[in-house]
Scaffold this active site. Structure first.
Site, PDB file in Angstrom:
ATOM      1  N   ASP A  59       3.296  -6.528   3.109  1.00 21.10           N
ATOM      2  CA  ASP A  59       2.825  -4.975   4.520  1.00 21.10           C
ATOM      3  C   ASP A  59       2.958  -5.164   5.592  1.00 21.10           C
ATOM      4  O   ASP A  59       2.195  -5.171   6.799  1.00 21.10           O
ATOM      5  CB  ASP A  59       1.191  -5.008   4.661  1.00 21.10           C
ATOM      6  N   ASP A  72       6.093   0.953   6.589  1.00 22.37           N
ATOM      7  CA  ASP A  72       4.696   0.853   6.515  1.00 22.37           C
ATOM      8  C   ASP A  72       4.167   1.725   5.637  1.00 22.37           C
ATOM      9  O   ASP A  72       3.572   2.769   6.452  1.00 22.37           O
ATOM     10  CB  ASP A  72       4.084   0.591   7.576  1.00 22.37           C
ATOM     11  N   HIS A  77       0.992  -1.179   0.450  1.00 19.80           N
ATOM     12  CA  HIS A  77       0.200   0.446   0.165  1.00 19.80           C
ATOM     13  C   HIS A  77       0.950   0.778  -0.088  1.00 19.80           C
ATOM     14  O   HIS A  77       2.098   0.902   0.784  1.00 19.80           O
ATOM     15  CB  HIS A  77      -1.100   0.057   1.104  1.00 19.80           C
ATOM     16  N   HIS A  90       3.291   2.895  13.115  1.00 17.07           N
ATOM     17  CA  HIS A  90       2.567   4.282  13.292  1.00 17.07           C
ATOM     18  C   HIS A  90       3.019   4.811  14.325  1.00 17.07           C
ATOM     19  O   HIS A  90       2.495   5.205  14.818  1.00 17.07           O
ATOM     20  CB  HIS A  90       1.199   2.995  13.828  1.00 17.07           C
ATOM     21  N   GLU A 102      -5.033   1.919   2.916  1.00 17.56           N
ATOM     22  CA  GLU A 102      -5.601   0.095   4.072  1.00 17.56           C
ATOM     23  C   GLU A 102      -5.039   0.318   4.446  1.00 17.56           C
ATOM     24  O   GLU A 102      -5.786   0.462   5.441  1.00 17.56           O
ATOM     25  CB  GLU A 102      -3.793  -0.202   3.494  1.00 17.56           C
ATOM     26  N   GLU A 103      -5.064   1.947   5.464  1.00 17.27           N
ATOM     27  CA  GLU A 103      -4.853   2.504   7.054  1.00 17.27           C
ATOM     28  C   GLU A 103      -5.893   2.480   7.350  1.00 17.27           C
ATOM     29  O   GLU A 103      -6.358   2.294   8.409  1.00 17.27           O
ATOM     30  CB  GLU A 103      -4.056   3.371   6.737  1.00 17.27           C
TER      31      GLU A 103
HETATM   32 ZN   LIG Z   1       0.385  -1.369   6.028  1.00 21.41          ZN
END
Ligand SMILES: [Zn+2]
Ligand SMILES: *[C@@H]1O[C@H](CO)[C@@H](O)[C@H](O)[C@H]1NC(C)=O
Length: 480
Positions: free
Chosen positions: A372, A310, A298, A443, A344-345
């Protein structure tokens, strides 16, 4: 209780996570285990073994040849130029345009985008001040989807619990009007992340006015980790945010001494709806172009950090697949489609849109792959599919012994975005890699290029490319 939560948060439960692999982990020579003995005909095994030369050619070209360092360098240029790419932002759309141009520079012109309506959640001012027992600024990171506080904030006394079970044992009048802090220790991601999704509703159910969670990470140097949260139906919405492990433990110690804690929490954010795009790069098959082997990652990220891990890593090893194959003039029988998922998130939004749009062609997906969960050293693949499908993949993975990437993990639900397609019975795999430290960075502000390593990314690109090529080229479809 667990199932109730799963029903409500199913969409979010699968983001960017190496799930707990309860299933069998088979190291190395998978066909030696009983499961694959006599499953594949000898001639198919021989056919697969003949790909060793091509695997070696790809490994050589990417690890020591002209492609050496390219995946890392291109990712670094991308990440340094765009930084974080949250869904709904202009920078995400600019980064998608950039990827299309970059792909074209590699003489790959079969690129289309498909529009997707995506939610946007934009972080505003966030601040926590401890008023009692002493003045202290407590660093805070709102959880994605959280509502705001009033402009002056919420000022209330604190109750600290370590679990939902702990909370159940409290009387409603103990919690009414308070700020609830969940100091729940990281065990496995999918066990602990329920606090991120559900803390606000659990707190509100008991009459709390806000929920704070200990950041979902096994390791902290005062680091904050965000991620999506959700509100249950018919329960008052209260603001929810993450604090550091250090501050969660500080609050717990003070609370356990029976000392009154008062916080002021200020959180602002805005919501909107925007149009984004999934990007599809096709590298056409020469015999069955209608049949697809999909590789993917993503392109969106959280609004903090740089989205280098990520999922910049997964994005770029998937981008590299058609690039490397074209440069080596390797033409598979089936089409290899590289997909850059959007949003995606915020709940696999791009993947859901793709699944809906292409539902009547889903029979054409021969195999679907996603990276991912980090692009650390490759170890193999986590594979969903029937036994025969897994044995074919296991046989292919044997060709990667030289880089130690021959492990097949049986996982009925691999990946994040691709779960949307794999649940329909399409066989697929996620990139199994040495990602023990993934959640240190996940994150958070520390998701930067510093996590990535040039040689390791070469291994990832080479592995990903060679695996996809063989699956797209062998004489048999991956069975369902
Ligand atoms: Zn991800
Ligand atoms: C929420 O409330 C509405 C209206 O009372 C009801 O129809 C619905 O079933 C409730 N939802 C849940 C999850 O309880």
């Amino acid at each position: 209780m667990r199932y109730v939560i799963y029903l409500l948060i199913l969409v979010y439960e699968v983001q960017c996570i190496p799930r707990n692999k309860n299933s069998v982990s088979v190291k190395g020579n998978v066909s030696n285990i009983d499961k694959c003995t006599n499953v594949l005909p000898e001639d198919l095994k021989e056919e697969i073994a003949e790909y060793q030369d091509i695997v070696n050619e790809i490994l050589q070209y990417v690890i020591e040849g002209d492609f050496k360092g390219k995946t890392y360098d291109e990712l670094a240029k991308f990440v340094d130029m765009f930084g974080p790419r949250p869904a709904g932002s202009e920078v995400l759309e600019d980064s998608i345009d950039y990827m299309i141009k970059l792909t074209n520079t590699q003489k790959l012109y079969d690129v289309v985008t498909e529009e997707v309506t995506v939610p946007q959640w934009k972080r505003g001012k966030e601040k926590i001040v401890m008023y009692e027992p002493r003045h202290k600024i407590i660093p805070v990171l709102g959880l994605g989807g959280s509502i705001c506080t009033p402009p002056e904030g919420i000022t209330a006394e604190v109750v600290v619990v370590k679990s939902f079970k702990d909370l159940e044992n409290l009387k409603k009048h103990d919690v009414l009007g308070k700020i609830l802090v969940f100091n729940s220790k990281f065990t496995a991601y999918d066990e602990t992340v329920v606090y991120r999704y559900d803390a606000a509703s659990r707190a509100a159910e008991k009459g709390a006015v806000a929920a704070l969670i200990r950041s979902i990470t096994p390791f902290s140097i005062n680091s904050l980790h965000t991620g999506m949260m959700s509100y249950r139906e018919n329960i008052t919405n209260v603001p929810a945010a993450a604090i550091t492990i250090e501050d969660a433990e500080l609050l717990k110690r003070i609370y356990d001494r029976g000392v009154k804690i008062v916080l002021n929490i200020q959180m602002q954010s805005t919501r909107d709806t925007k149009i984004s795009r999934n990007t599809l790069v096709d590298y056409k098959g020469i015999q069955n172009p209608e049949k697809l082997v999909i590789v993917s990652g993503h392109i969106d990220s959280w609004d903090i950090g740089q989205g280098a891990m990520d999922d910049g890593g997964g994005l770029f090893i998937s981008w590299a697949v058609p690039v490397i194959l074209r440069r080596l003039h390797l033409l598979p029988k089936r089409t290899i489609r590289s997909i850059f998922w959007t949003a995606e998130e915020l709940g696999l939004i791009g993947a859901f849109a793709y699944e809906e749009r292409h539902r009547n062609q889903s029979d054409n997906i021969n195999f679907i792959m996603e990276s991912d969960e980090g692009t650390f050293a490759p170890l193999g693949l986590s594979v969903a599919g029937n036994q025969e499908a897994r044995c074919i993949i296991a046989e292919i993975l044997k060709l990667f012994k030289s880089i130690n990437a021959s492990t097949l993990i049986e996982d009925d639900n691999p990946g994040s975005d691709i779960t949307v397609i794999v649940k329909n019975g399409v066989p697929g795999a996620s990139f199994y890699n040495a990602n023990d430290r993934y959640f240190w960075y996940h994150h958070s502000e520390s998701d930067t290029m510093t996590v990535q390593d040039s040689h390791v990314m070469d291994l990832g690109s080479a592995f990903w490319t060679a695996a996809a090529y063989i699956i797209a080229d062998i004489s048999v479809d991956i069975p369902r």
